[in-house]
Motif scaffolding. Structure first.
Motif, PDB file in Angstrom:
ATOM      1  N   LYS A  63       0.810  -1.206   0.000  1.00  0.00           N
ATOM      2  CA  LYS A  63       0.000   0.000   0.000  1.00  0.00           C
ATOM      3  C   LYS A  63       0.849   1.264   0.000  1.00  0.00           C
ATOM      4  N   VAL A  64       0.193   2.362  -0.331  1.00  0.00           N
ATOM      5  CA  VAL A  64       0.817   3.684  -0.312  1.00  0.00           C
ATOM      6  C   VAL A  64       0.018   4.545   0.645  1.00  0.00           C
ATOM      7  N   GLY A  65       0.723   5.162   1.631  1.00  0.00           N
ATOM      8  CA  GLY A  65       0.062   6.048   2.575  1.00  0.00           C
ATOM      9  C   GLY A  65       0.117   7.488   2.092  1.00  0.00           C
ATOM     10  N   TRP A  66      -0.735   8.321   2.640  1.00  0.00           N
ATOM     11  CA  TRP A  66      -0.835   9.691   2.148  1.00  0.00           C
ATOM     12  C   TRP A  66       0.330  10.572   2.588  1.00  0.00           C
ATOM     13  N   MET A  67       1.089  10.147   3.627  1.00  0.00           N
ATOM     14  CA  MET A  67       2.205  10.961   4.129  1.00  0.00           C
ATOM     15  C   MET A  67       3.531  10.341   3.668  1.00  0.00           C
ATOM     16  N   PRO A  68       4.160  10.884   2.613  1.00  0.00           N
ATOM     17  CA  PRO A  68       5.342  10.243   2.005  1.00  0.00           C
ATOM     18  C   PRO A  68       6.644  10.566   2.734  1.00  0.00           C
ATOM     19  N   LEU A  69       6.709  10.265   4.018  1.00  0.00           N
ATOM     20  CA  LEU A  69       7.899  10.587   4.799  1.00  0.00           C
ATOM     21  C   LEU A  69       8.592   9.348   5.341  1.00  0.00           C
ATOM     22  N   GLY A  70       8.312   8.205   4.770  1.00  0.00           N
ATOM     23  CA  GLY A  70       8.937   6.978   5.242  1.00  0.00           C
ATOM     24  C   GLY A  70       8.136   5.778   4.793  1.00  0.00           C
ATOM     25  N   GLY A  71       8.304   4.673   5.483  1.00  0.00           N
ATOM     26  CA  GLY A  71       7.580   3.457   5.149  1.00  0.00           C
ATOM     27  C   GLY A  71       7.870   2.397   6.194  1.00  0.00           C
ATOM     28  N   TYR A  72       7.271   1.245   6.012  1.00  0.00           N
ATOM     29  CA  TYR A  72       7.506   0.157   6.967  1.00  0.00           C
ATOM     30  C   TYR A  72       7.054  -1.165   6.374  1.00  0.00           C
ATOM     31  N   VAL A  73       7.616  -2.246   6.919  1.00  0.00           N
ATOM     32  CA  VAL A  73       7.150  -3.606   6.658  1.00  0.00           C
ATOM     33  C   VAL A  73       6.701  -4.164   8.000  1.00  0.00           C
ATOM     34  N   ARG A  74       5.454  -4.632   8.063  1.00  0.00           N
ATOM     35  CA  ARG A  74       4.964  -5.258   9.294  1.00  0.00           C
ATOM     36  C   ARG A  74       4.975  -6.764   9.091  1.00  0.00           C
ATOM     37  N   PHE A  75       5.797  -7.436   9.902  1.00  0.00           N
ATOM     38  CA  PHE A  75       5.935  -8.877   9.785  1.00  0.00           C
ATOM     39  C   PHE A  75       4.840  -9.588  10.567  1.00  0.00           C
ATOM     40  N   ALA A  76       4.539 -10.783  10.144  1.00  0.00           N
ATOM     41  CA  ALA A  76       3.572 -11.607  10.875  1.00  0.00           C
ATOM     42  C   ALA A  76       4.085 -11.831  12.292  1.00  0.00           C
ATOM     43  N   GLY A  77       3.211 -11.656  13.267  1.00  0.00           N
ATOM     44  CA  GLY A  77       3.591 -11.848  14.659  1.00  0.00           C
ATOM     45  C   GLY A  77       4.014 -10.576  15.351  1.00  0.00           C
ATOM     46  N   ASP A  78       4.145  -9.469  14.591  1.00  0.00           N
ATOM     47  CA  ASP A  78       4.500  -8.193  15.212  1.00  0.00           C
ATOM     48  C   ASP A  78       3.281  -7.618  15.913  1.00  0.00           C
ATOM     49  N   MET A  79       3.020  -8.108  17.119  1.00  0.00           N
ATOM     50  CA  MET A  79       1.805  -7.724  17.837  1.00  0.00           C
ATOM     51  C   MET A  79       2.084  -6.677  18.913  1.00  0.00           C
ATOM     52  N   ARG A  97       2.809 -19.774  13.605  1.00  0.00           N
ATOM     53  CA  ARG A  97       3.764 -19.151  14.511  1.00  0.00           C
ATOM     54  C   ARG A  97       5.193 -19.265  13.980  1.00  0.00           C
ATOM     55  N   ASN A  98       5.490 -20.373  13.294  1.00  0.00           N
ATOM     56  CA  ASN A  98       6.837 -20.567  12.762  1.00  0.00           C
ATOM     57  C   ASN A  98       7.178 -19.577  11.646  1.00  0.00           C
ATOM     58  N   ARG A  99       6.162 -18.942  11.073  1.00  0.00           N
ATOM     59  CA  ARG A  99       6.402 -17.977   9.999  1.00  0.00           C
ATOM     60  C   ARG A  99       6.387 -16.542  10.509  1.00  0.00           C
ATOM     61  N   THR A 100       6.472 -16.390  11.821  1.00  0.00           N
ATOM     62  CA  THR A 100       6.481 -15.047  12.399  1.00  0.00           C
ATOM     63  C   THR A 100       7.912 -14.603  12.699  1.00  0.00           C
ATOM     64  N   PHE A 101       8.065 -13.316  12.866  1.00  0.00           N
ATOM     65  CA  PHE A 101       9.377 -12.722  13.121  1.00  0.00           C
ATOM     66  C   PHE A 101       9.954 -13.205  14.444  1.00  0.00           C
ATOM     67  N   GLN A 102       9.126 -13.289  15.495  1.00  0.00           N
ATOM     68  CA  GLN A 102       9.619 -13.671  16.814  1.00  0.00           C
ATOM     69  C   GLN A 102      10.132 -15.098  16.877  1.00  0.00           C
ATOM     70  N   ALA A 103       9.664 -15.950  15.959  1.00  0.00           N
ATOM     71  CA  ALA A 103      10.040 -17.355  16.006  1.00  0.00           C
ATOM     72  C   ALA A 103      11.462 -17.592  15.503  1.00  0.00           C
ATOM     73  N   LYS A 104      12.044 -16.622  14.870  1.00  0.00           N
ATOM     74  CA  LYS A 104      13.353 -16.813  14.264  1.00  0.00           C
ATOM     75  C   LYS A 104      14.471 -16.567  15.273  1.00  0.00           C
TER      76      LYS A 104
END
Length: 377
Positions: A63-79, A97-104
């Motif tokens: 997606k594209v947000g309306w404020m073009p001052l950065g960006g992010y990737v939200r990984f599965a499990g980032d709660m 759960r094994n496909r989440t960021f915390q599991a690595k």
């Protein structure tokens, strides 16, 4: 007469600089995560409300947000903000759960986090390597051609034919090394090492100060010795040497950043010189009017800045995460969630404070405060 690129061109140039660099940065995180089997829920360019987007077959929302001052990737499990296991995470099915960021393991999480800044540096190196291939590398010997009357060099006692070998704590290999050093040390007293008639000598020197104004009306305070170089020497660079030259140039730029930050911290340079997104937008508009080469070089500089800043050990930045992962690797257990949470709150406060400062500076550089003072007066 002052040239101004105009607001539409400035906004376009800013988007052309920031948009691709943010995309490249976040793509580094995304590809590293895919390499280690981490699912990405969201890949966003910009913040705030979504203005366009789609969901791919892996379930990632691009997606594209309306404020073009950065960006992010939200990984599965980032709660949660500190990406640590929680009751909600433990309740997930094992396969999910094994496909989440915390599991690595910590080393994989560190690579995923570091991949963003690293890709920014790689992009800059590729750009600078392209410049080296196209235009060669300037390697003028650091020999004094002429000494300007009344200059810092003349006052110090330098003479035509002297070969500069050292300025302050920096060895001088080519004339351009001397220019890089003096530009960021205006008014400072240091020492200059040189060879005269085969004999090494050292003299104290106070670097001169010159106020310059470019075609866009920007004022600069730079240091100068008052030495004219001899004939410029440019050597051709081959395909295999170009990356080496680019890495060297990148290292020099990072070293200059570290030094100027140190000057600000120690009070030798004013905090008013710090700029933010508005300054980047202004410079982007100016550089795009100077041609493709100037604009592409600016992209390389901003990419190095983005990579460097994100590696600073400040919570909320990639470097802050890497710091906690280093502590986790040393302790063999993660830092407590409450400690991380308070650290990230402090990091967020520091970043917001810095953003306010640089925005205040940017508005001042645009003349807003002077205009308001005139209106009030």
């Amino acid at each position: 007469m002052i040239d101004t690129p105009g607001l539409p061109l400035t906004l376009l140039a800013f988007i052309l600089v920031i948009g691709p660099l943010v995309f490249v940065h976040e793509m580094g995180h995304y590809l590293a995560a895919r390499l280690f089997g981490v699912k990405s829920d969201v890949f966003s360019i910009g913040f705030g409300r979504e203005i366009a987007g789609w969901t791919d077959k892996r379930g990632t929302r691009w997606k594209v947000g309306w404020m073009p001052l950065g960006g992010y990737v939200r990984f599965a499990g980032d709660m949660n903000a500190v990406s640590q296991p929680s009751a909600e995470w433990l309740a997930l099915p094992a396969d999910e759960r094994n496909r989440t960021f915390q599991a690595k393991p910590v080393w994989q999480r560190a690579i995923i986090v570091a991949a963003g800044p690293v890709v920014n540096f790689v992009l800059a190196i590729l750009i600078l390597a392209g410049f080296a291939l196209a235009y060669g590398d300037t390697r003028t010997p650091p020999v004094v051609g002429t000494v300007l009357e009344g200059s810092a060099a003349a006052t110090a006692g330098l003479q035509e034919g002297d070969r500069i070998t050292r300025l302050g704590d920096r060895d001088i290999a080519v004339f351009e090394d001397m220019l890089s050093y003096t530009r960021i040390h205006p008014g400072e007293t240091t020492t200059v090492g040189f060879e005269r008639a085969g004999q090494g000598q050292t003299l104290p020197v106070t670097i001169g100060v010159e106020e310059q104004t470019d075609r866009f009306g920007n004022n600069y305070r730079i240091g100068m010795l008052g030495i004219a170089r001899g004939e410029r020497v440019t050597v051709s660079i081959g395909l295999f040497e170009a990356p080496v030259v680019a890495v060297q140039r990148t290292g020099e730029i990072v070293s200059m950043m570290v030094e100027t930050i140190g000057q600000i911290i120690t009070g030798r340079r004013s905090v008013k010189e710090l700029g933010g997104p508005l300054s980047i937008a202004k410079v982007s508009g100016e550089q795009i009017t100077l041609g493709v080469d100037a604009f592409v070089f600016l992209i390389a500089l901003v990419s190095i800045n983005l990579g460097f800043i994100n590696l600073l050990p400040v919570p909320m930045l990639d470097g802050g995460h890497l710091l906690f992962y280093a502590i986790e690797a040393a302790r063999r257990r993660p830092v407590g969630p409450h400690v991380q949470e308070w650290a990230f709150r402090g990091g967020m406060a520091a970043i917001l404070g810095l953003m306010l400062l640089v925005t205040f500076n940017d508005l001042g550089n645009f003349g807003l405060w002077r205009s308001l003072a005139r209106l009030i007066g």
